[in-house]
Structure formats: C-alpha cells, structure tokens
Scaffold this motif. Structure first.
Motif, mmCIF file in Angstrom:
data_model
loop_
_atom_site.group_PDB
_atom_site.id
_atom_site.type_symbol
_atom_site.label_atom_id
_atom_site.label_comp_id
_atom_site.label_asym_id
_atom_site.label_seq_id
_atom_site.Cartn_x
_atom_site.Cartn_y
_atom_site.Cartn_z
ATOM 1 N N ALA A 242 -46.676 16.486 3.264
ATOM 2 C CA ALA A 242 -45.850 15.741 4.219
ATOM 3 C C ALA A 242 -45.449 16.604 5.409
ATOM 4 N N SER A 243 -45.123 17.873 5.155
ATOM 5 C CA SER A 243 -44.689 18.760 6.244
ATOM 6 C C SER A 243 -45.827 19.062 7.203
ATOM 7 N N VAL A 244 -47.016 19.323 6.670
ATOM 8 C CA VAL A 244 -48.158 19.617 7.539
ATOM 9 C C VAL A 244 -48.560 18.384 8.336
ATOM 10 N N ALA A 245 -48.503 17.207 7.707
ATOM 11 C CA ALA A 245 -48.813 15.979 8.432
ATOM 12 C C ALA A 245 -47.826 15.744 9.573
ATOM 13 N N THR A 246 -46.551 15.980 9.295
ATOM 14 C CA THR A 246 -45.534 15.828 10.339
ATOM 15 C C THR A 246 -45.713 16.875 11.424
ATOM 16 N N ALA A 247 -46.073 18.098 11.028
ATOM 17 C CA ALA A 247 -46.280 19.151 12.010
ATOM 18 C C ALA A 247 -47.448 18.844 12.935
ATOM 19 N N ALA A 248 -48.432 18.102 12.457
ATOM 20 C CA ALA A 248 -49.626 17.826 13.256
ATOM 21 C C ALA A 248 -49.368 16.818 14.363
ATOM 22 N N VAL A 249 -48.640 15.743 14.066
ATOM 23 C CA VAL A 249 -48.492 14.659 15.058
ATOM 24 C C VAL A 249 -47.053 14.199 15.230
ATOM 25 N N GLY A 250 -46.120 14.719 14.428
ATOM 26 C CA GLY A 250 -44.773 14.188 14.448
ATOM 27 C C GLY A 250 -44.560 13.235 13.288
ATOM 28 N N PRO A 251 -43.340 12.736 13.111
ATOM 29 C CA PRO A 251 -43.055 11.840 11.984
ATOM 30 C C PRO A 251 -43.710 10.481 12.151
ATOM 31 N N VAL A 252 -44.500 10.097 11.160
ATOM 32 C CA VAL A 252 -45.124 8.765 11.123
ATOM 33 C C VAL A 252 -44.459 8.007 9.982
ATOM 34 N N ALA A 253 -43.617 7.065 10.334
ATOM 35 C CA ALA A 253 -42.718 6.448 9.360
ATOM 36 C C ALA A 253 -43.431 5.479 8.433
ATOM 37 N N PHE A 254 -42.941 5.425 7.194
ATOM 38 C CA PHE A 254 -43.240 4.400 6.191
ATOM 39 C C PHE A 254 -44.652 4.463 5.602
ATOM 40 N N VAL A 255 -45.498 5.382 6.053
ATOM 41 C CA VAL A 255 -46.839 5.470 5.469
ATOM 42 C C VAL A 255 -46.745 5.998 4.038
ATOM 43 N N GLY A 256 -45.941 7.039 3.837
ATOM 44 C CA GLY A 256 -45.749 7.564 2.490
ATOM 45 C C GLY A 256 -45.041 6.595 1.564
ATOM 46 N N LEU A 257 -44.295 5.665 2.120
ATOM 47 C CA LEU A 257 -43.612 4.649 1.318
ATOM 48 C C LEU A 257 -44.542 3.492 0.978
ATOM 49 N N ALA A 258 -45.232 2.959 1.983
ATOM 50 C CA ALA A 258 -46.023 1.744 1.781
ATOM 51 C C ALA A 258 -47.385 2.015 1.172
ATOM 52 N N GLY A 259 -48.022 3.135 1.524
ATOM 53 C CA GLY A 259 -49.373 3.394 1.055
ATOM 54 C C GLY A 259 -49.528 3.349 -0.457
#
Length: 367
Positions: free
Chosen positions: A281-298
C-alpha cells in the motif's frame, strides 16, 4: 459394502485433484475460468488505456509497436509516454487490491483497507510534508524521489504506530492485536493524519498547495519508470510472501482458538502478513498518490465473483488492477477534462462503502 441411493445422495462430491510430484492442487474449473476472464478484461483495458490520449492510435497500431514495429514517433508515444502510465496503473491497482485482501483476511472485517486504517494517510502526510517543505524548489533527486520516499516512510511509520497502539490483552486473556481494536485505532489515527495534511495545506503557499492537492487526488500524470520500478519490485515481493503464506492466511480466518490448535504462531504471522500489506500500500501510494477505495472494494468484488469463503489473493489483485486501469480510461474518455484517477475511484468507492455498511447492518440484525 454397497451404499443405498439415499446414502449416496448424502455424500459430498469431491473436486478432482491435480498432482505434480509432491504438489497437489484442487481443480476448480469455474474459479479458474473467472480468473482467466478477469485477466482478459484487464488486458483489454490495458490496451485501451494505451490507445487513449491526445493523439489516438488504433489498437492494431499499438499492438504492432509493442511487438517491435511502428514508426519512431509511434514508438515514442506508446513506449515512452503511455506504456509507463498504463503499467503504473496496473501495478498500483494490483498492489492495493492485494494489500486490501491481506488486511481484510487477517482482521475478519470487509472495511479493513489501507485507506481506512490510516496507512494511506500516513504516506500522504509524508509526501505532502516534502512537497510543501521544499517550497517548489525541489529538483533532481528531491523532485523525482523525495516525495515517494517520504510517502513510503510515512506509511511504514504509521503502520508501526497503529500496531503498537492496538497491542493489548484480548478477551481470552492473551496479549496481542485483535482485529476490532486495530480497525478502531486505525480510524482514529487516520483522522489525526488527515488533520495534519489539512494543517500543512493551510500553511502552504497557493502554488505548493495546488501541487500537493494534485498529488493527493491520485494522479497518473507524473507516472514514469523511476516510480514504476520500485512499485513492480514491491508487488513481486508481496505477491511471493502472500502466496507462500496462503495456507496460513486461510487458517487465520478460522478464528483464534482453531488457529492456535493448528500450531500457527498468530502474532508472528499477522505481523509478517500485515508488514507485506503495508509495503504494498505504501509503495503504491508513493508512486501516484492515494487512490481511494481500491483496497476496500477490490477484495470484496473478487470474493463475490469467485465465491470464495475469504478474500482471494490473485483475484483481488486482478480486480484492483481493473479498477485503476478502468478508472484511468474513464477519466480521459468520459469527462471533458483529464481527471485524476483517484477522483474516479472515490466516486465509485463511496457508494460501494455504503453498500457494505448496509449489508453488514442487515447481517447483524438477522443474527
């Protein structure tokens, strides 16, 4: 000894097994077919994402360039401009989906996602602090690596803080971390970190606040190979750890007592798996910024599609990638302006969160 018809009807049909040396796998044709269909949908969206842009390229031309053909200008557009963006969207979505599947499986809560627990907010606070602190003067290393590195550090520190605050005595008298306590602590820490982000934005100049706000919306506009490579390596690491611990993860879903009887070191395995999810999650956020609800809904969408008792790892990664790549395509085709991908996923995730809350409330009422 022969069985009567009634006895035969009461037997459960055993799924066929595939044995390769010491390995034994249970064949689930329907699940395998759905996974293949998800992969096909992801590939179609990935190709469509590359064709989308100011200069439209037909799908056949894109495939020609990807196989080594095309003119110099076409190769520049596809390989240097659009391919890194599409790959970043795919990797970020898969990482967030996998991180959500791990956290939801461990904590037995469909609302346990990196953005709900505060991991994403911690990464965002670190990046915003660098963006605002440099005053727009960041160049070279600070411009390309400073904010992503600060986001990764912020996410990891936030995860350690939440884990330590959630440590305590369980209802059974054992010391450790329980799912409900971790979720509650994460929600509180998330609120604190969000207020810290607002404080930094309020004190920043208008130009720095605009740059930080663009990053906070989860934009793929700045995606490049510098940020893509660490995300790919982190996703590969987390995937290996998660798949290697798939049986342990399935055991953790059975409850504390059953897991302990089976000889699983609960706190150690939880710490390892949660650490892997935090890294993703941290590396994904570091790459593009916070992308909301993907980790919740996926993971929840994958669970319903594959009809599994828990959140499937591979299915969650595929659905997460589909959500982010699809959101990137939608942001550039369905709207008059190029919206950040995080805005599109948030618009989808909000109603999905309400759906989960209503569904959980109905289950609690019926029980």
């Amino acid at each position: 000894m022969t069985l009567s018809t009634a006895d035969r009807s009461g037997l459960t049909r055993v799924r066929p097994a595939l044995r390769l040396g010491p390995l034994s796998l249970v064949l689930r044709p329907t699940m395998l077919l759905i996974v293949i269909l998800l992969a096909a949908v992801l590939f179609a969206l990935f190709c469509l994402d590359i064709t989308t842009g100011a200069a439209h390229l037909p799908l056949g031309r894109v495939l020609d360039v990807l196989t080594g053909g095309g003119t110099r200008s076409q190769r520049f557009i596809v390989l240097d401009s659009r391919l890194p963006r599409a790959l970043t969207a795919l990797v970020v979505g898969a990482a967030l989906g996998l991180a959500g599947a791990i956290t939801q499986s461990i904590l037995h809560n469909p609302l346990a996602a990196p953005d709900i627990l505060g991991i994403t907010a911690g990464a965002s606070l670190g990046a915003v602090a660098v963006i605002v602190g440099t005053g727009g003067a960041a160049t070279g290393f600070a411009a390309s690596v400073g904010a992503p590195l600060a986001a990764l550090t912020g996410g990891l520190l936030t995860a350690v803080t939440i884990y330590l605050l959630a440590w305590g005595r369980s209802p059974t008298g054992d010391h450790g971390v329980t799912g409900l306590r971790l979720v509650l602590v994460g929600i509180g820490v998330n609120a604190f970190l969000v207020s810290g982000i607002s404080f930094l934005l309020a004190r920043a100049s208008l130009q720095d606040a605009a740059r930080a706000q663009l990053w906070l919306n989860g934009s793929l506009n700045s995606a490049d190979k510098t940020r893509l490579i660490p995300a790919v390596l982190a996703l590969a690491f987390v995937m290996v750890v998660a798949l290697g611990s798939a049986r342990t993860l399935a055991t953790l879903r059975l409850g504390t007592e059953t897991t302990r009887v089976l000889g699983v070191r609960i706190q150690t395995q939880q710490a390892v798996l949660m650490g892997a999810a935090v890294v993703a999650a941290s590396v994904a956020t570091a790459a593009v910024g916070p992308v909301a609800f993907v980790g919740l809904a996926g993971p929840q969408i994958a669970r319903r599609l594959l009809r599994t008792p828990g959140e499937p790892l591979v299915g969650s990664a595929l659905v997460g990638a589909i959500l982010v790549v699809g959101a990137d395509v939608a942001s550039r085709t369905l709207f008059p302006v190029d919206l950040p991908v995080g805005v599109v996923t948030a618009a989808f995730g909000g109603p999905f969160l309400l759906y989960l809350l209503v569904r959980m409330n109905r289950k609690a009422t019926l029980s």
